[in-house]
Design an enzyme around this catalytic site. Structure first.
Site, short mmCIF file in Angstrom:
data_model
loop_
_atom_site.label_atom_id
_atom_site.label_comp_id
_atom_site.label_asym_id
_atom_site.label_seq_id
_atom_site.Cartn_x
_atom_site.Cartn_y
_atom_site.Cartn_z
N HIS A 130 0.84 -1.20 0.00
CA HIS A 130 0.00 0.00 0.00
C HIS A 130 0.87 1.26 0.00
O HIS A 130 0.62 2.20 -0.77
CB HIS A 130 -0.91 -0.02 1.23
CG HIS A 130 -1.62 1.27 1.49
ND1 HIS A 130 -2.93 1.48 1.14
CD2 HIS A 130 -1.21 2.41 2.10
CE1 HIS A 130 -3.29 2.70 1.49
NE2 HIS A 130 -2.27 3.28 2.09
N GLU A 131 1.89 1.28 0.84
CA GLU A 131 2.76 2.45 0.91
C GLU A 131 3.54 2.64 -0.38
O GLU A 131 3.76 3.77 -0.83
CB GLU A 131 3.72 2.34 2.11
CG GLU A 131 3.02 2.28 3.46
CD GLU A 131 2.07 3.44 3.69
OE1 GLU A 131 2.31 4.54 3.13
OE2 GLU A 131 1.08 3.26 4.42
N HIS A 134 1.47 4.43 -2.88
CA HIS A 134 1.53 5.88 -2.69
C HIS A 134 2.76 6.47 -3.37
O HIS A 134 2.69 7.53 -4.01
CB HIS A 134 1.58 6.22 -1.20
CG HIS A 134 0.24 6.23 -0.53
ND1 HIS A 134 -0.85 6.91 -1.03
CD2 HIS A 134 -0.18 5.66 0.64
CE1 HIS A 134 -1.88 6.77 -0.23
NE2 HIS A 134 -1.51 6.00 0.79
N GLU A 202 -6.25 7.27 -0.61
CA GLU A 202 -6.18 6.03 0.16
C GLU A 202 -6.88 4.89 -0.56
O GLU A 202 -6.38 3.76 -0.59
CB GLU A 202 -6.79 6.22 1.55
CG GLU A 202 -5.95 7.06 2.50
CD GLU A 202 -4.56 6.50 2.72
OE1 GLU A 202 -4.42 5.28 2.88
OE2 GLU A 202 -3.60 7.30 2.72
#
Length: 312
Positions: A130-131, A134, A202
């Protein structure tokens, strides 16, 4: 569409900044505010990563000091076709993580010891994927610039309260009324814009992170655990730096959790439901990325300490 929406919201944030400058100093104040906004954005562009990491006392690790955790991030970065980011560990019992940096070539990812202690290997992989999503989408730069502008708008609103409207704005009582309105509404508007940008990014990072690791339910399980722990375990560093809260995978602050205009993150239940739908469409139920196993005799845990954690 999400990138266009983000650009529009950032333009709105800059306009708010200039409006506060106009109340303080008229057209000259607006021009100065615009110049200050440009300067702050430039400073954030070059220094945002190191500033945030320093706020949280993050410790950089490598393949020798944290072989399991570093190796996991390395594999995920390869799957995402990203340069290897710098890897950090934060000594904090609250399970959480964030990414920072102005671009993929200068990115960093950080996880707390609480995250590495309480999550399984697969769940940690979901969080770090997930990071990295980003990082891939340049969200780290966008969120940092937004936080900088939001903080500056609040600061200027305080100046407006202290110094009042300028003489050009006093006609018709605008100096007093306008100052009070800006003092109250500008910080609220900045917060709304900041939260809107964070929430939209998100959902995208959840989806793309799940695609990077190959198993949406790993991230879904991690979100459920982190959200439950974040409400019970305080994060004092985040409480002292609330403008950075939107950078974490789950809101590190106590307070609002609903998926509304003022929340820093989407509702966790909504995020998990979206990941469950993605898992169904992908036909996934436990496969995907397999973190590289480490030798059983290795003494150090994934954060380079003496404990091994549940996945060490």
């Amino acid at each position: 569409m999400n990138h266009l929406r983000t650009a529009i919201l950032l333009a709105g944030m800059t306009a708010l900044f200039m409006a506060v400058g106009y109340v303080i100093g008229g057209s000259g104040g607006m021009a100065i505010a615009f110049a200050v906004a440009l300067a702050m954005n430039a400073f954030s562009y070059w220094n945002s990563g190191s500033m945030v990491l320093s706020m949280y006392g993050a410790r950089e690790v490598d393949a020798r000091s944290a072989p399991e955790f570093y190796g996991m991030v390395q594999q995920l970065a390869q799957r995402a076709n990203l340069p290897m980011p710098r890897v950090y560990i934060i000594d904090n019992p609250q399970p959480n993580a964030f990414a920072t940096g102005r671009n993929p070539q200068n990115a960093a990812v950080a996880a707390s010891t609480g995250l590495l202690d309480t999550l399984t290997r697969e769940e940690v992989a979901g969080v770090m994927a997930h990071e990295l999503a980003h990082v891939k989408n340049y969200d780290t730069l966008t969120m940092t610039v937004t936080a900088t502008l939001a903080g500056a708008i609040g600061m200027l609103a305080n100046f407006a309260f202290l110094f009042g409207g300028n003489r050009d704005n006093n006609n018709g009582g605008f100096g007093v009324i306008g100052t009070i309105a800006i003092m109250i509404l500008a910080p609220i508007g900045a917060m709304i814009v900041q939260m809107a940008i964070s929430r939209s990014r998100e959902y995208v990072a959840d989806r793309e992170g799940a695609e990077i690791c190959g198993e949406p339910m790993w991230l879904a399980s991690a979100l459920a655990k982190i959200a439950g722990s974040a409400q019970r375990i305080p994060n004092n560093a985040a409480e002292h730096n609330p403008a950075t809260a939107h950078m974490f995978i789950i809101n590190p602050l106590s307070g609002e959790r609903m998926d509304n205009l003022f929340s820093t993150h989407p509702d966790t239940g909504n995020r998990i439901a979206a990941l469950q739908q993605l898992a169904t469409s992908m036909g996934r139920s436990g496969g995907g990325f397999a973190p590289r196993p480490q030798p059983a005799e290795r003494a150090a845990g994934p954060w380079g300490g003496t404990r091994r954690g549940p996945w060490g």
